[in-house]
Write a protein that holds these residues in place. Structure first.
Motif, PDB file in Angstrom:
ATOM      1  N   PHE A   1      42.320  62.683  39.305  1.00 18.77           N
ATOM      2  CA  PHE A   1      41.842  61.309  39.443  1.00 18.77           C
ATOM      3  C   PHE A   1      43.014  60.349  39.652  1.00 18.77           C
ATOM      4  CE2 PHE A   1      40.151  57.389  37.188  1.00 18.77           C
ATOM      5  CZ  PHE A   1      39.341  56.983  38.244  1.00 18.77           C
ATOM      6  N   ILE A   2      44.089  60.513  38.858  1.00 21.20           N
ATOM      7  CA  ILE A   2      45.265  59.658  38.991  1.00 21.20           C
ATOM      8  C   ILE A   2      45.908  59.824  40.365  1.00 21.20           C
ATOM      9  CG2 ILE A   2      47.594  59.241  38.110  1.00 21.20           C
ATOM     10  CD1 ILE A   2      46.480  59.994  35.318  1.00 21.20           C
ATOM     11  N   GLU A   3      46.004  61.070  40.846  1.00 23.86           N
ATOM     12  CA  GLU A   3      46.568  61.298  42.181  1.00 23.86           C
ATOM     13  C   GLU A   3      45.732  60.599  43.245  1.00 23.86           C
ATOM     14  OE1 GLU A   3      49.438  62.689  43.269  1.00 23.86           O
ATOM     15  OE2 GLU A   3      49.926  62.637  41.123  1.00 23.86           O
ATOM     16  N   GLY A   4      44.415  60.611  43.065  1.00 23.38           N
ATOM     17  CA  GLY A   4      43.545  59.914  44.009  1.00 23.38           C
ATOM     18  C   GLY A   4      43.789  58.418  44.005  1.00 23.38           C
ATOM     19  N   ILE A   5      44.012  57.854  42.817  1.00 23.82           N
ATOM     20  CA  ILE A   5      44.315  56.426  42.710  1.00 23.82           C
ATOM     21  C   ILE A   5      45.621  56.105  43.424  1.00 23.82           C
ATOM     22  CG2 ILE A   5      44.962  54.599  41.095  1.00 23.82           C
ATOM     23  CD1 ILE A   5      42.998  55.890  39.090  1.00 23.82           C
ATOM     24  N   LYS A   6      46.642  56.948  43.220  1.00 20.32           N
ATOM     25  CA  LYS A   6      47.943  56.714  43.868  1.00 20.32           C
ATOM     26  C   LYS A   6      47.792  56.692  45.384  1.00 20.32           C
ATOM     27  CE  LYS A   6      51.540  58.997  42.302  1.00 20.32           C
ATOM     28  NZ  LYS A   6      52.367  60.107  41.779  1.00 20.32           N
ATOM     29  N   LYS A   7      47.020  57.617  45.931  1.00 23.44           N
ATOM     30  CA  LYS A   7      46.827  57.666  47.386  1.00 23.44           C
ATOM     31  C   LYS A   7      46.052  56.438  47.869  1.00 23.44           C
ATOM     32  CE  LYS A   7      46.961  62.714  47.749  1.00 23.44           C
ATOM     33  NZ  LYS A   7      46.181  63.939  48.044  1.00 23.44           N
ATOM     34  N   LEU A   8      45.016  56.040  47.107  1.00 26.61           N
ATOM     35  CA  LEU A   8      44.193  54.904  47.505  1.00 26.61           C
ATOM     36  C   LEU A   8      45.011  53.626  47.604  1.00 26.61           C
ATOM     37  CD1 LEU A   8      41.326  53.764  48.042  1.00 26.61           C
ATOM     38  CD2 LEU A   8      41.111  53.443  45.567  1.00 26.61           C
ATOM     39  N   PHE A   9      45.972  53.440  46.687  1.00 27.67           N
ATOM     40  CA  PHE A   9      46.735  52.203  46.630  1.00 27.67           C
ATOM     41  C   PHE A   9      48.105  52.306  47.305  1.00 27.67           C
ATOM     42  CE2 PHE A   9      43.507  51.425  43.551  1.00 27.67           C
ATOM     43  CZ  PHE A   9      43.350  50.041  43.497  1.00 27.67           C
ATOM     44  N   SER A  10      48.374  53.430  47.940  1.00 22.12           N
ATOM     45  CA  SER A  10      49.716  53.650  48.492  1.00 22.12           C
ATOM     46  C   SER A  10      50.061  52.703  49.640  1.00 22.12           C
ATOM     47  CB  SER A  10      49.851  55.102  48.967  1.00 22.12           C
ATOM     48  OG  SER A  10      48.919  55.372  50.008  1.00 22.12           O
ATOM     49  N   SER A  11      49.063  52.131  50.303  1.00 15.90           N
ATOM     50  CA  SER A  11      49.346  51.244  51.438  1.00 15.90           C
ATOM     51  C   SER A  11      49.652  49.814  51.006  1.00 15.90           C
ATOM     52  CB  SER A  11      48.144  51.233  52.390  1.00 15.90           C
ATOM     53  OG  SER A  11      46.999  50.709  51.731  1.00 15.90           O
ATOM     54  N   LEU A  12      49.450  49.492  49.735  1.00 15.02           N
ATOM     55  CA  LEU A  12      49.678  48.125  49.264  1.00 15.02           C
ATOM     56  C   LEU A  12      51.150  47.907  48.933  1.00 15.02           C
ATOM     57  CD1 LEU A  12      46.599  47.631  46.916  1.00 15.02           C
ATOM     58  CD2 LEU A  12      46.863  46.940  49.299  1.00 15.02           C
ATOM     59  N   PRO A  13      51.644  46.672  49.117  1.00 14.38           N
ATOM     60  CA  PRO A  13      53.059  46.402  48.798  1.00 14.38           C
ATOM     61  C   PRO A  13      53.319  46.580  47.308  1.00 14.38           C
ATOM     62  CG  PRO A  13      51.871  44.348  49.215  1.00 14.38           C
ATOM     63  CD  PRO A  13      50.943  45.467  49.606  1.00 14.38           C
ATOM     64  N   GLU A  14      54.504  47.107  46.986  1.00 14.43           N
ATOM     65  CA  GLU A  14      54.844  47.373  45.595  1.00 14.43           C
ATOM     66  C   GLU A  14      55.341  46.132  44.863  1.00 14.43           C
ATOM     67  OE1 GLU A  14      57.608  50.613  45.689  1.00 14.43           O
ATOM     68  OE2 GLU A  14      56.015  52.109  45.932  1.00 14.43           O
ATOM     69  N   ARG A  15      55.753  45.096  45.588  1.00 16.18           N
ATOM     70  CA  ARG A  15      56.194  43.825  44.999  1.00 16.18           C
ATOM     71  C   ARG A  15      57.324  44.012  44.001  1.00 16.18           C
ATOM     72  NH1 ARG A  15      53.945  40.280  48.582  1.00 16.18           N
ATOM     73  NH2 ARG A  15      51.671  40.512  48.683  1.00 16.18           N
TER      74      ARG A  15
END
Length: 314
Positions: free
Chosen positions: A6-20
């Protein structure tokens, strides 16, 4: 789906957003460089009634202190000093008066011990039990930050203290023995904050994290982040009880770390002079080519194949 899937899925889902400026998911804390050679670290943990604590067997004071302690343990695992926390509480009607006041006294006592400001939070009502969510914030010199991804083949693997007492305590509590020495340990975890800061200042210490889900699970996080394997000698694990409980039980909140082999003995000596006990060498980090990103378990030097798994939230 597993928790970590589940955590890996979250990381992939949000990977395109800027890390700021944040170093995000993957360590005990998120890291934000604030300039001047320093960073803030952030961690959040949620404790749910009947999952992480039982009201009938723990005082509100103990639950208040424990809920902060488990967050401060994550800060310590980064080599950081805790500076502040944010607290959110969802409380049913029967916990809104005396229980809540005693909870806050326990939370305050640990905050005062470590100089941790309560910087804000939220309160809501609950229909199904108590939920506690805490964000802890730490501050650290950039060169002192310890990450899971820094283990190197040839490192020795160390742990700071006995393992398994908390899991044995939970077993006692579930059996109705709420005041055994192990049960007291389970209800009153001690974050290794001073040890974490001290280890953070030593460059020969490479990877580090805290043991919340058990050695069998938590060491795997270091191995996967560092793309290494490990060999663990079960005879060297400092067990408060049997080996399986020590390896799989979780909620020990001891520090697990890797050290350059050439510096291991001197670090043990210096650590013992500072804290009155030495961390235990339980194994070594291997090249990933030997066993993959997995643990090879040994019993007096002979490979064994136990079905050991740490705690999983899903």
């Amino acid at each position: 789906m597993s928790e970590f899937g589940f955590i890996e899925g979250i990381k992939k889902l949000f990977s395109s957003l800027p890390e700021r400026g944040f170093e995000g998911i993957g360590d005990d804390c998120a890291v934000l460089d604030i300039g001047g050679g320093e960073s803030l670290v952030f961690t959040v943990d949620t404790l749910a009634e009947d999952v992480h604590f039982l009201r009938a067997s723990s005082s509100a004071y103990e639950i208040g202190a424990k809920s902060l302690a488990v967050n401060l343990s994550d800060v310590a695992a980064m080599g950081a000093e805790p500076v502040a926390s944010l607290l959110s509480l969802s409380l049913p009607a029967d916990a809104c008066g005396e229980w809540a006041g005693e909870f806050m006294r326990g939370y305050h006592a640990l905050s005062e011990q470590w100089g941790v400001a309560l910087a804000g939070g939220d309160t809501t009502s609950s229909k199904t039990g108590i939920t506690i969510s805490i964000t802890a914030i730490g501050r650290v010199r950039n060169e002192h930050i310890k990450r899971r991804s820094a283990a190197v083949a040839g490192d020795v693997v160390m742990v700071c203290g006995e393992l398994g007492a908390s899991a044995a305590g939970l077993r006692d509590i579930l059996d109705g023995d709420t005041d055994t020495p192990f049960a007291i340990v389970h209800r009153n975890p001690v974050p290794q904050i001073e040890e974490g800061r001290w280890l953070g200042a030593h460059k020969e210490v490479h990877a580090m994290m805290d043991l919340s889900d058990g050695l069998a699970s938590d060491l795997i996080h270091i191995l996967k982040a560092s793309h290494t394997g490990a060999e663990i000698e079960t005879a060297n694990i400092p067990c408060a009880t049997d080996t399986a409980t020590a390896v799989c039980g979780g909620e020990d909140y001891k520090l697990l770390f890797t050290v350059a082999a050439a510096s291991a003995e001197s670090l043990q000596r210096e650590f013992a002079l500072r804290f009155g006990y030495a961390p235990s060498v339980v194994g070594r980090i291997l090249p990933v080519s030997e066993y993959g990103e997995e643990i090879c378990w040994l019993e007096n030097g002979v490979r064994i194949f136990p079905d050991w798994q740490g705690f999983s939230h899903f």
